[in-house]
Design a protein around this motif. Structure first.
Motif, mmCIF file in Angstrom:
data_model
loop_
_atom_site.group_PDB
_atom_site.id
_atom_site.type_symbol
_atom_site.label_atom_id
_atom_site.label_comp_id
_atom_site.label_asym_id
_atom_site.label_seq_id
_atom_site.Cartn_x
_atom_site.Cartn_y
_atom_site.Cartn_z
ATOM 1 N N ASN A 1 -4.832 1.079 -7.195
ATOM 2 C CA ASN A 1 -5.254 0.221 -6.774
ATOM 3 C C ASN A 1 -4.528 0.321 -5.611
ATOM 4 O O ASN A 1 -4.515 -0.019 -3.566
ATOM 5 N N GLY A 2 -4.276 1.915 -5.661
ATOM 6 C CA GLY A 2 -3.212 2.703 -3.600
ATOM 7 C C GLY A 2 -2.244 1.781 -3.382
ATOM 8 O O GLY A 2 -1.593 1.853 -2.489
ATOM 9 N N LEU A 3 -1.108 1.352 -4.188
ATOM 10 C CA LEU A 3 -0.131 0.164 -4.384
ATOM 11 C C LEU A 3 1.259 0.990 -5.367
ATOM 12 O O LEU A 3 0.681 1.496 -5.727
ATOM 13 N N SER B 1 0.353 -7.510 1.946
ATOM 14 C CA SER B 1 0.900 -6.511 0.150
ATOM 15 C C SER B 1 0.494 -8.058 -0.622
ATOM 16 O O SER B 1 0.887 -8.795 -0.179
ATOM 17 N N GLU C 1 -4.710 -7.906 -6.788
ATOM 18 C CA GLU C 1 -4.185 -6.165 -6.370
ATOM 19 C C GLU C 1 -5.150 -5.566 -5.243
ATOM 20 O O GLU C 1 -5.030 -5.038 -5.216
ATOM 21 N N VAL C 2 -6.523 -6.427 -5.151
ATOM 22 C CA VAL C 2 -7.411 -6.239 -3.991
ATOM 23 C C VAL C 2 -6.913 -6.350 -2.754
ATOM 24 O O VAL C 2 -7.802 -5.735 -2.122
ATOM 25 N N PRO D 1 -4.828 -6.731 -1.214
ATOM 26 C CA PRO D 1 -3.946 -5.564 0.224
ATOM 27 C C PRO D 1 -5.870 -4.917 0.878
ATOM 28 O O PRO D 1 -6.322 -4.544 2.143
ATOM 29 N N ARG D 2 -6.596 -4.020 0.554
ATOM 30 C CA ARG D 2 -7.526 -3.652 0.482
ATOM 31 C C ARG D 2 -8.522 -4.497 0.967
ATOM 32 O O ARG D 2 -9.541 -3.630 1.911
ATOM 33 N N ALA D 3 -8.651 -5.548 0.765
ATOM 34 C CA ALA D 3 -10.278 -6.441 1.507
ATOM 35 C C ALA D 3 -9.404 -6.775 2.445
ATOM 36 O O ALA D 3 -10.206 -8.141 3.152
ATOM 37 N N GLY D 4 -8.103 -6.507 3.262
ATOM 38 C CA GLY D 4 -7.578 -7.138 4.312
ATOM 39 C C GLY D 4 -7.301 -8.515 3.817
ATOM 40 O O GLY D 4 -6.886 -9.281 5.458
ATOM 41 N N PRO E 1 0.743 -1.041 -0.447
ATOM 42 C CA PRO E 1 -0.086 -0.253 0.067
ATOM 43 C C PRO E 1 0.799 0.982 -0.090
ATOM 44 O O PRO E 1 1.700 1.076 0.478
#
Ligand code: PRT
Ligand code: ZN
Length: 225
Positions: A180-182, A166, A156-157, A159-162, A111
């Protein structure tokens, strides 16, 4: 049933390598109708059959000797090689030529707000990837322990999905990471498409055809350089 007297080439059916693979074979003078949704396409002017499959299946088809040649990304090839070795197999094949398409890199990305100071920062974290064996080889060499989260898509989703801290995924322009904010923090493998041949004896006629194709491919690539 496939005819053993004909040269069998596996290529990706649909995806990022299929147009370039098809174009390369066409530039080699192989006349083939790939418009239909068939698994096997027969060349009209040469003793060649084209097998159109998922890219992930191509290394195994060559290593198992089911097809004679394959056009595949080095990333997928190397991952399959490492996977088979980890299962105690000793897979063999020959790389005939690195090709001039399919370029990408397998990279670690975190992230954007992750305070990344070096690969040690990833010690004991969870990393989402479709390439667990390439990732493990890289981090083992660095002495980093990690937990993996195996995903065959939408890495790629994670990290955002918990699901992970990384990711380790393929990058070409970097747009997907950014969206995706990475941020890309390490390149662990650089890849291009390549042409591979099965190991073992090859019938004389087939080998002569392979040599002819290879000369043509050489010419096509040199002309583009
Ligand atoms: O259905 P099938 O299993 O055959 O196809 P696939 O979906 O598994 O693979 P496909 O068609 O996406 O990719 C085939 C091969 O193309 C890969 O194995 C690589 O060798 C090569 N290649 C080159 C890429 C990329 N560039 C690439 N950018 N493969 C995937 N990507 C993806 C990446 O995973 C990420 O989702 O594109 C996204 C990143 O792209 P950028 O430009 O936003 O950075
Ligand atoms: Zn695939």
């Amino acid at each position: 049933m496939l005819d053993k007297a004909r040269l069998r080439i596996a290529m990706q059916k649909s995806g990022r390598l299929s147009d370039d693979s098809r174009a390369l074979l066409a530039r080699c003078g192989i006349k083939i109708n790939l418009n239909q949704q068939r698994l096997i396409a027969y060349a009209e002017n040469m003793p060649i059959d084209i097998l159109r499959v998922r890219d992930d299946d191509i290394p195994g088809l060559v290593m198992d000797g089911v097809v004679d040649l394959g056009i595949i990304g080095e990333n997928v090839l190397e991952e399959e090689l490492l996977k088979r070795r980890s299962q105690g197999e000793n897979p063999n094949y020959l790389t005939l030529r690195r090709l001039d398409f399919g370029g990408c890199r397998l990279s670690l990305a975190t992230p954007v707000d992750f305070d990344y100071q070096g690969v040690e920062c990833l010690n004991n974290t969870r990393i989402a990837t479709s390439y667990p064996n390439l990732l493990k080889r890289y981090l083992d060499q660095k002495g980093i322990k990690f937990k993996s989260c195996l995903l065959n898509g939408s890495v790629e989703v994670a990290p955002r999905a918990g699901l992970a801290d990384s990711i380790c995924d393929l990058v070409s322009t970097g747009a997907t990471l950014e969206a995706n904010g990475l941020k890309e923090v390490e390149v662990i493998y650089r890849s291009k498409a390549c042409l591979i041949q099965r190991d073992g004896d090859m019938e004389t006629d087939k080998q002569a055809l392979i040599d002819r194709l290879l000369t043509r491919i050489q010419g096509v690539i040199q002309a583009r350089e």
